[in-house]
Design an enzyme around this catalytic site. Sequence first.
Site, short mmCIF file in Angstrom:
data_model
loop_
_atom_site.label_atom_id
_atom_site.label_comp_id
_atom_site.label_asym_id
_atom_site.label_seq_id
_atom_site.Cartn_x
_atom_site.Cartn_y
_atom_site.Cartn_z
N TRP A 35 0.86 -1.20 0.00
CA TRP A 35 0.00 0.00 0.00
C TRP A 35 0.89 1.24 0.00
CZ3 TRP A 35 -2.85 -4.18 0.59
CH2 TRP A 35 -4.23 -4.11 0.41
N ASP A 177 -10.94 4.79 5.84
CA ASP A 177 -12.04 4.32 5.01
C ASP A 177 -13.46 4.54 5.53
OD1 ASP A 177 -9.59 3.38 4.23
OD2 ASP A 177 -10.14 1.28 4.20
N GLU A 414 -3.14 -3.69 14.00
CA GLU A 414 -3.47 -2.60 13.09
C GLU A 414 -4.05 -1.42 13.89
OE1 GLU A 414 -6.39 -4.02 10.36
OE2 GLU A 414 -6.12 -2.35 8.94
#
Length: 444
Positions: A35, A177, A414
């Site tokens: 990414w 997101d 994460e």
Amino acid sequence: MSLPLPLAARAAYILRDNSNGVITKAAPALYPHQWSWDAAFNAIGLATVDLPRARVELDSLFAGQWRNGMVPHIVFDPAEDGYWPGPAEWQCARFSEDATSCPPTSGICNPPVHAIAVDKILAAAAAAGGRELEATTGWAARLYPRLLAWHRFLARDRVDRSTGLITLFHGWESGTDNSPRWDVPYANVTVGADLPLYVRRDTAHVSDAGQRPTDEDYDRYLWLAVEARRAGYDAGLLRECGSFAVGDVLFTAIFAAAGDLLAKLARVLRRADDAVELRDYAAQARTAVFCHVDKASGLAADVDLRTGAWLRTQTIAGFAPLIAGGVPGSLRQRLISQLAGPRWAGHPSLRWPLPPSTSPDSPEFKPDCYWRGPAWPVVTWLLCWALGRDGEASVASRFRSAALDQLADGTFAEYYHPMTGAPLGSHHQSWTTAVALDWLLSAQ
Ligand code: 9WN
């Protein structure tokens, strides 16, 4: 190099384990590709233990740069097949003359953290001296034209004329997101009847699917990718016909901060005209961020460019002016006290005094769901970096030390439940190990 701390050794081991030698997977199973903004953070971590590998990380990412300068949000590893949507859904080289076909990429972008990473890599090389310094200086000069093209792409294709903010055509471009930031603009996205059938893969890699966006969110995510493909990934067409367009204050702030550092590199390389151009982009971006500070809350607000409405949410992006830098003193102190105060990092029910992605006082707060509440170490790092840059060493060091307590369990998750401290999302997330390495091993 000898690693002074067991936590650093573990972080370095995991980061290496997530690498195929040239790219670092964002996470071993959930995100088995490279990414864009993850690669920049990963390079910052790598710079503390392996400078050559840090350089390779960014070279590999920029191998996927498009002819128009865009750095795509994913550079796919053709040997990996575990992520959806993949190259078959994006089909970038088929629909855009700008795209590279090798490596295959996605057709949208991510926040431009890269020049910050290059600056950190150069600092690590300066500390190492000798051959590493020579090799890294030469490397930065070779990468520079690509970084310049990336910043020019954003200035040319993505700056919104009315707000001055960087325009995003997909929430994935923000990197945050399913943040409440985008609830209103997403509510206005009508998914077409011809949305292809699909099977999500992400939920299989977390202990509870509730930690991920909903199926309804995913319908919209895929639909916007379909729209982008149909528009040939052309910003002009998407601006006219796409159903999602937002001005993102955090992305714009990162563009400003990174632009300053790229201008600094341009001066070192004796590219005086470029330096002026880059400083202008940065100054305009910074002004746009400051102009979107909501007077009542003191937080910066994104804009729904489809309606012109300000999106006044209580998310971490509200602190974008601190990232942009150059904040007038009074606004800076107001933002720092809010960030450390009871609605944010100082909230009484938090496990550690770290800023959550959404304020616990916000009606949208969900402590275990992705960008709607959990604390993200990578975001803490970005804030610490910006605060340190601006001479706010004591608050930066308090966050750093709380973040290291958060990471002491060695899962390198994460994101973390802000109240219980439970590790959430993927474990062994690369950028979490990378920021730990920077905190533990580089001079703060
Ligand atoms: C979509 C890789 C990326 C991060 C983003 C994070 C998440 C992807 C996903 O993972 O997004 O791009 O599939 O959920 O939101 O910030 O770059 O770590």
